[in-house]
Enzyme design. Structure first.
Site, PDB file in Angstrom:
ATOM      1  N   GLY A 185       0.850  -1.400   0.121  1.00 31.45           N
ATOM      2  CA  GLY A 185       0.333   0.032   0.125  1.00 31.45           C
ATOM      3  C   GLY A 185       0.703   0.876   0.519  1.00 31.45           C
ATOM      4  O   GLY A 185       0.367   2.379  -0.620  1.00 31.45           O
TER       5      GLY A 185
ATOM      6  N   ARG B 168       2.430  -2.416  19.607  1.00 32.65           N
ATOM      7  CA  ARG B 168       2.937  -2.169  18.673  1.00 32.65           C
ATOM      8  C   ARG B 168       4.501  -3.622  18.810  1.00 32.65           C
ATOM      9  O   ARG B 168       5.131  -3.851  18.170  1.00 32.65           O
ATOM     10  CB  ARG B 168       4.229  -1.455  19.603  1.00 32.65           C
ATOM     11  CG  ARG B 168       3.284   0.584  19.239  1.00 32.65           C
ATOM     12  CD  ARG B 168       3.935   1.463  19.300  1.00 32.65           C
ATOM     13  NE  ARG B 168       3.619   2.162  18.884  1.00 32.65           N
ATOM     14  CZ  ARG B 168       2.416   3.134  20.161  1.00 32.65           C
ATOM     15  NH1 ARG B 168       2.677   3.079  21.567  1.00 32.65           N
ATOM     16  NH2 ARG B 168       1.673   4.643  19.916  1.00 32.65           N
TER      17      ARG B 168
ATOM     18  N   ASP C 249       4.677  12.767   9.052  1.00 33.61           N
ATOM     19  CA  ASP C 249       4.273  13.909  11.239  1.00 33.61           C
ATOM     20  C   ASP C 249       4.777  14.758  10.610  1.00 33.61           C
ATOM     21  O   ASP C 249       3.105  16.260  10.803  1.00 33.61           O
ATOM     22  CB  ASP C 249       5.594  13.547  12.183  1.00 33.61           C
ATOM     23  CG  ASP C 249       5.498  11.886  12.262  1.00 33.61           C
ATOM     24  OD1 ASP C 249       4.358  11.081  12.395  1.00 33.61           O
ATOM     25  OD2 ASP C 249       6.308  11.495  13.328  1.00 33.61           O
TER      26      ASP C 249
ATOM     27  N   HIS D 234       8.217   8.467  16.118  1.00 26.62           N
ATOM     28  CA  HIS D 234       7.466   8.097  15.190  1.00 26.62           C
ATOM     29  C   HIS D 234       6.118   7.552  15.740  1.00 26.62           C
ATOM     30  O   HIS D 234       6.170   6.117  15.253  1.00 26.62           O
ATOM     31  CB  HIS D 234       8.348   7.845  13.797  1.00 26.62           C
ATOM     32  CG  HIS D 234       7.164   8.147  12.751  1.00 26.62           C
ATOM     33  ND1 HIS D 234       6.480   8.884  12.039  1.00 26.62           N
ATOM     34  CD2 HIS D 234       6.228   6.688  12.259  1.00 26.62           C
ATOM     35  CE1 HIS D 234       5.195   8.391  11.340  1.00 26.62           C
ATOM     36  NE2 HIS D 234       5.769   6.605  10.703  1.00 26.62           N
TER      37      HIS D 234
END
Length: 265
Positions: A49, A125, A188, A215
């Protein structure tokens, strides 16, 4: 941005053309960023993607001469075929599976790695790390072997963890150069600029929001006290345009927001 900062330090970019670029119509707001011309670029994870639109942008980039697309999915051949029809002079090649990774990387000056899986609802995560860490480790190991002098840009999340993994792999191979290993967090900055501009109906070309930190979640730190609007400081514009509420608006968007291709992580 980090590539730009590193070029000024010298020898690792010897022999490469370096020139300054700036977005049109925004000379007062944007920082000038030198660009290193990497003639042969590899995208590892080009069928995903992120990899597909990224490959399209690179096909349109005048600094690129050859674009090598790699993925474990055969779909990358279709991506290559589609991109080869775009009317730009960049030559595109497709490489599928580990057996073709060497051919993809040979001679590359820049390697961009968006390979791996995005963070999905319900994933921690740690879950993301357990999957993507091994992928990044193997790909960077191949980079160290086949194009050790290339600049390596890591997009695969969690970037805060995958970049240190990449550095250890390069160190073990004896080819680590801190000026050539980068975690890509431009997203960001782009989001910060967009949020601030949208919140108060500002011209996006005039908005420049510096972002520091990592990040992931709370480590993303937009410096709203350092925002520049058409060259003027954020503090001046608070009085004239009422931007004080942007602080809470932006923070809420970062914490609660979501996206298809690049979820807040």
């Amino acid at each position: 941005m980090q590539v730009a900062n590193n070029t000024a330090r010298g020898s690792s970019f010897a022999g490469k053309r370096v020139h300054a670029v700036q977005r049109p119509n925004c000379s007062r707001a944007r920082r000038v960023m030198p660009v290193v011309e990497a003639k042969r670029v590899a995208v590892l994870g080009a069928a995903g993607g992120i990899g597909q639109p990224l490959s399209l942008l690179l096909k349109m980039n005048k600094c690129v001469t050859e674009l090598a697309l790699f993925d474990v999915a055969p779909l990358v051949k279709g991506v290559c075929a589609d991109l080869s029809h775009c009317n730009t002079p960049v030559q595109v090649s497709a490489h599928v599976g580990d057996a073709e990774l060497e051919a993809c990387l040979k001679g590359c000056e820049l390697v961009v790695i968006p390979a791996g899986v995005p963070r999905k609802p319900g994933m921690t995560r740690d879950d993301l790390f357990n999957i993507n860490a091994g992928i990044v480790m193997n790909l960077v190991g191949a980079v160290a072997k086949h194009c050790p002098n290339a600049i390596v840009e890591i997009i695969s999340n969690p970037v805060n963890s995958t970049v240190p993994i990449a550095s250890e792999v390069l160190k073990a191979a004896g080819v680590y150069d801190p000026r050539k290993l980068l975690g890509v967090t431009t997203l960001d900055v782009v989001r910060a600029n967009t949020f601030v501009a949208a919140a108060k109906g500002l011209d996006l070309k005039e908005v420049d929001v510096p972002v520091i930190g990592g990040h992931a979640g709370a480590t993303i730190l937009p410096l709203l006290s350092q925002v520049r609007l058409a060259g003027r400081s954020f503090f001046v514009c608070i009085m004239k345009r009422g931007l004080g509420r942007v602080v809470l608006w932006f923070y809420g968007a970062v914490i609660e927001g979501a996206a298809v291709y690049a979820p807040f992580s």
